[in-house]
Motif scaffolding. Structure first.
Motif, PDB file in Angstrom:
ATOM      1  N   PHE A   1       0.817  -1.214   0.000  1.00  0.00           N
ATOM      2  CA  PHE A   1       0.000   0.000   0.000  1.00  0.00           C
ATOM      3  C   PHE A   1       0.852   1.267   0.000  1.00  0.00           C
ATOM      4  O   PHE A   1       0.342   2.356  -0.287  1.00  0.00           O
ATOM      5  CB  PHE A   1      -0.937  -0.009   1.219  1.00  0.00           C
ATOM      6  CG  PHE A   1      -1.986  -1.073   1.141  1.00  0.00           C
ATOM      7  CD1 PHE A   1      -3.150  -0.867   0.418  1.00  0.00           C
ATOM      8  CD2 PHE A   1      -1.807  -2.296   1.768  1.00  0.00           C
ATOM      9  CE1 PHE A   1      -4.122  -1.846   0.336  1.00  0.00           C
ATOM     10  CE2 PHE A   1      -2.773  -3.277   1.687  1.00  0.00           C
ATOM     11  CZ  PHE A   1      -3.929  -3.054   0.964  1.00  0.00           C
ATOM     12  N   ARG A   2       2.116   1.118   0.281  1.00  0.00           N
ATOM     13  CA  ARG A   2       3.010   2.265   0.268  1.00  0.00           C
ATOM     14  C   ARG A   2       3.277   2.719  -1.165  1.00  0.00           C
ATOM     15  O   ARG A   2       3.343   3.923  -1.445  1.00  0.00           O
ATOM     16  CB  ARG A   2       4.316   1.883   0.962  1.00  0.00           C
ATOM     17  CG  ARG A   2       5.396   2.943   0.945  1.00  0.00           C
ATOM     18  CD  ARG A   2       6.656   2.386   1.584  1.00  0.00           C
ATOM     19  NE  ARG A   2       7.813   3.248   1.414  1.00  0.00           N
ATOM     20  CZ  ARG A   2       9.063   2.872   1.649  1.00  0.00           C
ATOM     21  NH1 ARG A   2       9.307   1.638   2.061  1.00  0.00           N
ATOM     22  NH2 ARG A   2      10.060   3.701   1.469  1.00  0.00           N
ATOM     23  N   TYR A   3       3.434   1.743  -2.065  1.00  0.00           N
ATOM     24  CA  TYR A   3       3.705   2.058  -3.475  1.00  0.00           C
ATOM     25  C   TYR A   3       2.440   1.775  -4.293  1.00  0.00           C
ATOM     26  O   TYR A   3       2.343   0.790  -5.022  1.00  0.00           O
ATOM     27  CB  TYR A   3       4.879   1.235  -3.991  1.00  0.00           C
ATOM     28  CG  TYR A   3       6.143   1.412  -3.185  1.00  0.00           C
ATOM     29  CD1 TYR A   3       6.948   2.528  -3.382  1.00  0.00           C
ATOM     30  CD2 TYR A   3       6.519   0.483  -2.232  1.00  0.00           C
ATOM     31  CE1 TYR A   3       8.114   2.717  -2.642  1.00  0.00           C
ATOM     32  CE2 TYR A   3       7.684   0.647  -1.489  1.00  0.00           C
ATOM     33  CZ  TYR A   3       8.473   1.767  -1.691  1.00  0.00           C
ATOM     34  OH  TYR A   3       9.618   1.944  -0.951  1.00  0.00           O
ATOM     35  N   LYS A   4       1.457   2.667  -4.135  1.00  0.00           N
ATOM     36  CA  LYS A   4       0.140   2.415  -4.721  1.00  0.00           C
ATOM     37  C   LYS A   4       0.168   2.411  -6.254  1.00  0.00           C
ATOM     38  O   LYS A   4      -0.498   1.588  -6.891  1.00  0.00           O
ATOM     39  CB  LYS A   4      -0.862   3.453  -4.221  1.00  0.00           C
ATOM     40  CG  LYS A   4      -1.183   3.338  -2.733  1.00  0.00           C
ATOM     41  CD  LYS A   4      -2.233   4.358  -2.331  1.00  0.00           C
ATOM     42  CE  LYS A   4      -2.623   4.195  -0.871  1.00  0.00           C
ATOM     43  NZ  LYS A   4      -1.502   4.380   0.052  1.00  0.00           N
ATOM     44  N   LYS A   5       0.917   3.322  -6.858  1.00  0.00           N
ATOM     45  CA  LYS A   5       0.960   3.374  -8.325  1.00  0.00           C
ATOM     46  C   LYS A   5       1.498   2.073  -8.895  1.00  0.00           C
ATOM     47  O   LYS A   5       0.947   1.509  -9.850  1.00  0.00           O
ATOM     48  CB  LYS A   5       1.810   4.555  -8.794  1.00  0.00           C
ATOM     49  CG  LYS A   5       1.173   5.906  -8.551  1.00  0.00           C
ATOM     50  CD  LYS A   5       2.039   7.026  -9.116  1.00  0.00           C
ATOM     51  CE  LYS A   5       1.394   8.378  -8.884  1.00  0.00           C
ATOM     52  NZ  LYS A   5       2.234   9.494  -9.406  1.00  0.00           N
TER      53      LYS A   5
ATOM     54  N   MET B   1       1.540  -0.780  -7.420  1.00  0.00           N
ATOM     55  CA  MET B   1       0.589  -1.849  -7.102  1.00  0.00           C
ATOM     56  C   MET B   1      -0.506  -1.929  -8.163  1.00  0.00           C
ATOM     57  O   MET B   1      -0.802  -3.003  -8.691  1.00  0.00           O
ATOM     58  CB  MET B   1      -0.041  -1.603  -5.732  1.00  0.00           C
ATOM     59  CG  MET B   1      -1.088  -2.652  -5.342  1.00  0.00           C
ATOM     60  SD  MET B   1      -1.889  -2.318  -3.759  1.00  0.00           S
ATOM     61  CE  MET B   1      -2.912  -0.903  -4.201  1.00  0.00           C
TER      62      MET B   1
END
Length: 388
Positions: free
Chosen positions: A26-30, A32
């Motif tokens: 969830f920290r690196y949403k893009k 993901m």
């Protein structure tokens, strides 16, 4: 915080590395969402290609084992019908046969759109269960009566006809008569009109049988040879076995199967490119972070797990989302395809889902194996140097 932290019974039971993985996802949403949509699209393409392959593969057994139960269809001139029946009686390879009238006619709708179809006139009261299985769109058996003609669904779709509509049949001698569509029947390869003897006599006059539907002995291993031998008779117009039709079908659809394999290969390559590109970007952007956990004492295998687990989780979610999407695309394509003599029945075998998942997971594992080398090459000292 991530939403999983609010599910305390679950969060407390998760290991430290699993908690870190959840946070990083969830920290690196893009990244993901890029991975999710990329794998979802690739899986959808894989399932879509397999749906086409399965639908084409299903046509042959549906037509030549379910609808057509006979082994041989032979036709002669009306004057030679008795000779044909004697041939059937005297042959030791024929178990049973049904004498019918068969021919090719043109079917027209109200605006005179035309489609060439095969006409079968069946004797009144004949038991056709050994030779044909006729069902409507809700799988109910159809009994040929004297209410009108029984038209295959594909021909009806092409001409825009439905049960109860008026149609016109033009024979080879150019005589044309008006008929009513009594019901639509399922058929997958070819277009047929089925009509009872009494209906034909009301519309066109004399009933003149000229052909047979025949079943051959199980010991007759070469149905094609038997059919060819009969076709060599001068008085036979045509003779063809279902085995010969199956062979012709297989040859005709080799090109479609090649196209399907091309789609599958391209989808698999796309999955590899998506995963490899995103994994490489992921490692390059997080090099200092990965160097830090190496300094903190993570072994190489733990570093691999730290990164690869994210890829595998996102790949799994992408596969789950892509499977129904691929099925929807496959069914939609089969339903909109309109070919003059083919009625595509959308089909997707359960094993095809497994094949699509295995291909996507295999490429994810391959990418992880390749990126592990990049992780091993990270130098903690160089990566942690301050950027002046």
């Amino acid at each position: 915080r991530v939403f999983l932290e609010y599910i305390k019974p679950l969060w407390k039971r998760m290991s430290f590395l699993n908690k870190v993985t959840a946070r990083n996802l969830f920290r690196y949403k893009k990244r993901m969402f890029m991975t999710l949509f990329g794998i979802m699209g690739c899986t959808a393409l894989l399932v879509f290609g397999l749906a086409i392959k399965d639908s084409v593969a299903e046509l042959m057994p549906l037509q030549y084992e379910t609808v057509y139960k006979y082994d041989l269809l032979s036709a002669a001139g009306p004057k030679d019908n008795d000779k044909l029946l004697r041939y059937m009686e005297e042959s030791t390879e024929v178990t049973d046969y049904l004498n019918i009238q068969v021919g090719t006619v043109k079917l027209k709708n109200e605006i005179q759109d035309t489609e060439k179809v095969q006409l079968m006139i069946l004797p009144d009261g004949a038991d056709i269960s050994k030779y044909l299985t006729l069902k409507n769109d809700i799988e109910e058996p159809i009994v040929i009566g004297d209410q009108g003609i029984y038209l295959t669904e594909n021909a009806a779709d092409i001409l825009g006809l439905e049960a109860g509509d008026t149609a016109y049949i033009q024979k080879t001698d150019l005589t044309q008569e008006e008929v009513q569509v009594a019901s639509l029947v399922k058929n997958y390869l070819g277009n047929n009109i089925y009509m009872s003897q009494s209906t034909y006599e009301k519309v066109f006059g004399d009933y003149e049988p000229n052909g047979v539907l025949a079943n051959l002995e199980d010991t007759c291993v070469d149905q094609i040879a038997f059919s060819d031998k009969l076709a060599e008779e001068d008085w036979i117009f045509s003779s063809i076995s279902t085995e010969d039709l199956k062979g012709s079908f297989s040859q005709a659809f080799i090109l479609i199967n090649i196209v399907v394999y091309v789609v599958l290969v391209l989808a698999a390559c796309l999955a590899f490119v998506v995963l490899f590109t995103l994994a490489s970007i992921n490692i390059s952007e997080r090099e200092r972070e990965l160097a830090t956990i190496k300094v903190l004492g993570f072994f190489d295998k733990e570093v691999h797990s730290y990164v690869n687990k994210e890829t595998l989780i996102l790949t799994g979610l992408g596969i789950l989302l892509g499977m129904p999407l691929g099925k929807v695309f496959g069914i939609w394509l089969m339903s909109v395809l309109e070919m003059p003599s083919i009625y595509f029945y959308p089909s997707l075998y359960p094993i095809s889902y497994l094949y699509a998942a295995i291909m996507a997971i295999s490429f994810a594992l391959l990418v992880n194996f390749m990126t592990n080398k990049s992780l091993n090459r990270i130098d903690p000292v160089e990566a942690l140097k301050s950027v002046e």
